[in-house]
Scaffold this active site. Sequence first.
Site, mmCIF file in Angstrom:
data_model
loop_
_atom_site.group_PDB
_atom_site.id
_atom_site.type_symbol
_atom_site.label_atom_id
_atom_site.label_comp_id
_atom_site.label_asym_id
_atom_site.label_seq_id
_atom_site.Cartn_x
_atom_site.Cartn_y
_atom_site.Cartn_z
ATOM 1 N N GLU A 275 -30.763 0.664 -14.183
ATOM 2 C CA GLU A 275 -31.490 1.747 -13.517
ATOM 3 C C GLU A 275 -32.685 1.154 -12.766
ATOM 4 O O GLU A 275 -33.407 0.313 -13.299
ATOM 5 C CB GLU A 275 -32.003 2.768 -14.540
ATOM 6 C CG GLU A 275 -32.549 4.007 -13.837
ATOM 7 C CD GLU A 275 -33.008 5.101 -14.805
ATOM 8 O OE1 GLU A 275 -33.059 6.261 -14.389
ATOM 9 O OE2 GLU A 275 -33.308 4.786 -15.969
ATOM 10 N N GLY B 27 -40.121 -0.085 -20.840
ATOM 11 C CA GLY B 27 -40.329 0.080 -22.273
ATOM 12 C C GLY B 27 -38.990 0.119 -22.981
ATOM 13 O O GLY B 27 -38.781 -0.518 -23.996
ATOM 14 N N ALA B 28 -38.048 0.867 -22.377
ATOM 15 C CA ALA B 28 -36.707 0.990 -22.945
ATOM 16 C C ALA B 28 -35.799 1.608 -21.884
ATOM 17 O O ALA B 28 -36.275 2.143 -20.886
ATOM 18 C CB ALA B 28 -36.736 1.866 -24.195
ATOM 19 N N MET B 29 -34.484 1.521 -22.127
ATOM 20 C CA MET B 29 -33.508 2.057 -21.182
ATOM 21 C C MET B 29 -32.367 2.711 -21.935
ATOM 22 O O MET B 29 -31.802 2.132 -22.868
ATOM 23 C CB MET B 29 -32.987 0.917 -20.290
ATOM 24 C CG MET B 29 -31.878 1.313 -19.353
ATOM 25 S SD MET B 29 -32.413 2.541 -18.142
ATOM 26 C CE MET B 29 -30.871 3.423 -17.873
ATOM 27 N N ASN C 289 -29.201 3.364 -21.687
ATOM 28 C CA ASN C 289 -27.766 3.116 -21.498
ATOM 29 C C ASN C 289 -26.963 3.852 -22.575
ATOM 30 O O ASN C 289 -27.288 3.769 -23.760
ATOM 31 C CB ASN C 289 -27.466 1.619 -21.599
ATOM 32 C CG ASN C 289 -28.494 0.769 -20.882
ATOM 33 O OD1 ASN C 289 -28.656 0.855 -19.679
ATOM 34 N ND2 ASN C 289 -29.208 -0.051 -21.640
ATOM 35 N N GLU D 221 -35.464 7.981 -25.558
ATOM 36 C CA GLU D 221 -34.186 7.425 -25.096
ATOM 37 C C GLU D 221 -32.983 8.173 -25.669
ATOM 38 O O GLU D 221 -31.971 8.343 -24.990
ATOM 39 C CB GLU D 221 -34.097 5.936 -25.453
ATOM 40 C CG GLU D 221 -35.232 5.080 -24.907
ATOM 41 C CD GLU D 221 -35.464 5.229 -23.410
ATOM 42 O OE1 GLU D 221 -34.517 5.564 -22.674
ATOM 43 O OE2 GLU D 221 -36.614 5.024 -22.977
ATOM 44 N N HIS E 152 -32.099 11.276 -23.760
ATOM 45 C CA HIS E 152 -31.328 10.991 -22.544
ATOM 46 C C HIS E 152 -29.823 10.951 -22.796
ATOM 47 O O HIS E 152 -29.044 11.115 -21.852
ATOM 48 C CB HIS E 152 -31.740 9.641 -21.960
ATOM 49 C CG HIS E 152 -32.968 9.675 -21.109
ATOM 50 N ND1 HIS E 152 -33.159 10.588 -20.092
ATOM 51 C CD2 HIS E 152 -34.063 8.862 -21.102
ATOM 52 C CE1 HIS E 152 -34.325 10.333 -19.505
ATOM 53 N NE2 HIS E 152 -34.895 9.309 -20.095
ATOM 54 N N GLU F 170 -36.512 12.337 -16.549
ATOM 55 C CA GLU F 170 -37.642 11.681 -17.206
ATOM 56 C C GLU F 170 -38.690 12.677 -17.699
ATOM 57 O O GLU F 170 -39.281 12.485 -18.754
ATOM 58 C CB GLU F 170 -38.270 10.645 -16.266
ATOM 59 C CG GLU F 170 -37.324 9.509 -15.880
ATOM 60 C CD GLU F 170 -36.768 8.742 -17.087
ATOM 61 O OE1 GLU F 170 -37.274 8.919 -18.219
ATOM 62 O OE2 GLU F 170 -35.816 7.969 -16.891
#
Length: 926
Positions: free
Chosen positions: A189, A325-327, A329, A362, A365, A384
């Site tokens: 991303e 910070g984080a993703m 996926n 996360e 999401h 977000e």
Amino acid sequence: MLFFMSCRVSLSVIRLALPRNPTPIAKPVSPTLRASKLPVRFNSVSSVSTLFSMPERRPFVRLPTDVYPVNYGLRLKPDLIDFTFEGKLEAAVEVTQGTNQIVMNCADIDIITASFVPEGGEEINATGFNYQNEDEKVTLCFPSTLQNGSGSLKIDFVGELNDKMKGFYRSKYTTPSGEVRFAAVTQFEATDARRAFPCWDEPAIKATFDITLIVPKERVALSNMNVVDRKPYPEDQSLVEVKFATTPIMSTYLVAFVIGEYDFVESTSSDGVTVRVYTPVGKSEQGKFALEVATKTLPFYKDYFNVPYPLPKIDLIAIADFAAGAMENWGLVTYRETALLIDPKNSCASSRQWVALVVGHELAHQWFGNLVTMEWWTHLWLNEGFASWIEYLCVDHCFPEYDIWTQFVSADYTRALDLDALDNSHPIEVDVGHPSEVDEIFDAISYSKGASVIRMLHNYIGDEDFRKGMNAYLLKFQNKNASTEDLWECLEKASGKPIAAVMNSWTKQMGFPIIVVDQEQHGSDRVLKMSQKKFCASGPRNEEDCPNWMVPISICTSEDPSCTKMKVLLDQPETTVNVTNVAPDQWVKINPGTVGFYRIQYSSAMLESLLPGIRDLTLLPVDRLGLQNDLFSLARAGMISTVEVLKVMEAFVNEPNYTVWSDLSCNLGVLSSLLSHTDFPEDIQEFIRDLFTPIGMKLGWDSRAGEGHLDALLRGLVLGKLGKAGHKATLEEARRRFKEHVEGKQILSADLRSPVYLTVLKHGDSTTLDTMLKLHKQADMQEEKNRIERVLGAIPAPDLIQRVLNFALSEEVRPQDTVSVIGGVAGSSKQGRKAAWKFVRDNWEELHNRYQGGFLISRLIKLTVDGFAIDKMAAEVKSFFESHHAPAAERTVQQCCENILLNAAWLKRDADDIHHYLLQRKAPPV
């Protein structure tokens, strides 16, 4: 995706990474606020938007729709020694319109061969590959027309495992035996899947994925789905071929794979999902807290959305070199080590809270973003902003003792108000075209303003109808894409309220209103006169076409400060509201809970009646915080005197609440930074020492039986503030404890380390710095390394400041953490700010190349220059970035220039009055 934001938009008080913290105060005085004082205008500020107008946007065209993917069969073979990878793509595609070319996204990849096989037909080899590097596209040219129908697109390609923390990249780590090795990891991303394989890299072009990784047999290989087959690779016995299950239909930016050495801890959530937390080898113990949070969070979201988590497993993994910070996926969430790992003995309370929030963000999401995805980056805020709101709901469910919603107001709500008051802000919904523009909108408007307006919307609708609407939205659009309007429609149906009309005024136009309130007593009723106008950081404007908002307004009284007595929707420039049964001696408060996204300016009489509620604590903590924060903003905008705000701050002498102190502290840090440009910087430190001493004495240094999470946060905040301000007893005790810590006699508790390190450095010398750098080298935990890195800049001597800056670019500091070291220098002193800005200019090529225009470059610029307060510095910053282009940070540069001019105007306007007030406070009574 979650990224680390700095505290407040105004001056560079740094609230980086873990603590999302700032700094505090207290003492009496009954102030009379000049609420109606007219601002002093400075042309340099009011003309900022014309001085620093945004450059023309680059032309951009989305991918053609004549060919689209249904399934990607992807085989990748990374080389962890030479940092390259080989790839084979076999994509099932549909041709919807005859064409002799296929246009895809592709960046930093060399295609070796490409061919198309129509269903039941002969293979057609591509005759050319036309790379459009600027637009990150490739056109595959074929000698004949590809006919409508199904087919298979085959591409062999090679690429580089880059060191830019995006795409398919290498991440350096050290084994327990001290050997340096590399993992291969991904961060796609917003638009970087195209760096790992040629693809249709747009969120609306969804497909399924069958991924196979060919990796060294002793390495762990992970992807979005569970492993279905693992067998030796026939061509090389040292390798294995790892095949993963087919994914659901998903966007390319959510694909992920990781190859490296990891340990893990595992559990199963109450709804049957396998949860694993992957840690560096030998540190699995540090994954247990995140595992506990994740296993509580998944069932919470399943229940809240009334939609089950759709994958069989979810992995959370700590990556050594990681920009964000984080993703999120899907099924394989990647984190910075500091956003996932908690050491039971060596992690502080703020780290635990940060991990809980990031895990909550996360995992939200996985539904909101992954199951239903925004149609285009214009709607990024929906992803977000929603996740940034619901992470607090989730943490409040898991850890009610954190009082997390009060912290939301200080960490997100006020940050968004500060940024959105600038002329160079932007609407929540931004038209995004070229990939270089996408990184720019990963900012406090998309995240924190987005979260704040969703919190306001949730309050306006009510939880039951909100959940009903969310469920309808997720069911209607699951495995598809949606826009902001789609969500409004579902919530409107569920609630029967005019959601689209209300919310469009908040998402499609920039800024927010200030609500001006006056009152009259009519018998037993209180008549409120309310008007709205756009709030500007540079003060009121007399503009003809002033925008209007549809503002949900709640009203409470001193009879029950926690209960809303009345709600109205202000949809006109002004209105009159009759609040019944309010006695003349009762106060009336607008926006209880500080939920509505606006500032408030009360008449002098209304404000006078509210101020005792600060001292006697009858106002709720979140409302004490909101009142003070509004006044501070009005002072910065020149609408009231800063001196009057200092008097109000002194009324917080009895304040017990951590978050209220935290917000006061942040604002005092802003003021300290501003006054560092004067010849009386020490006077404000004395003010801070006076305000903090009573609460510092009360708390002491050591935790007591029965204390909890918020007590630990408050103690660290107060001691750090006193120590930095040079409070003699605090400094002496910090030095004593630091010496014992270094000698191994009495190790500092994790919650005391930051304040002690900061204090001894702020008043330290080269020996102190040497000791800190030694502690940094010895630290085995990234949290401890970061803790030290963030405070190194406090060292006062110019030659030592330079050493810290050079250290920032050394091998000792991970690439993503360089920014916080330089930011720490810039935020600590006037000399530090100048040195950091010079260092950034001198090393611009290396820094820009390192971050390749991602959001870390915006963060670096902001932290370095936002605290200047001299007009000519705005021109200098503007000039530098005109000749050193940073496309992903253009808006940040404009905002920084505007902030510098605002700071300069504030200083010219109020510095003498502030100085006079601080002096007369010290004068002996006559």
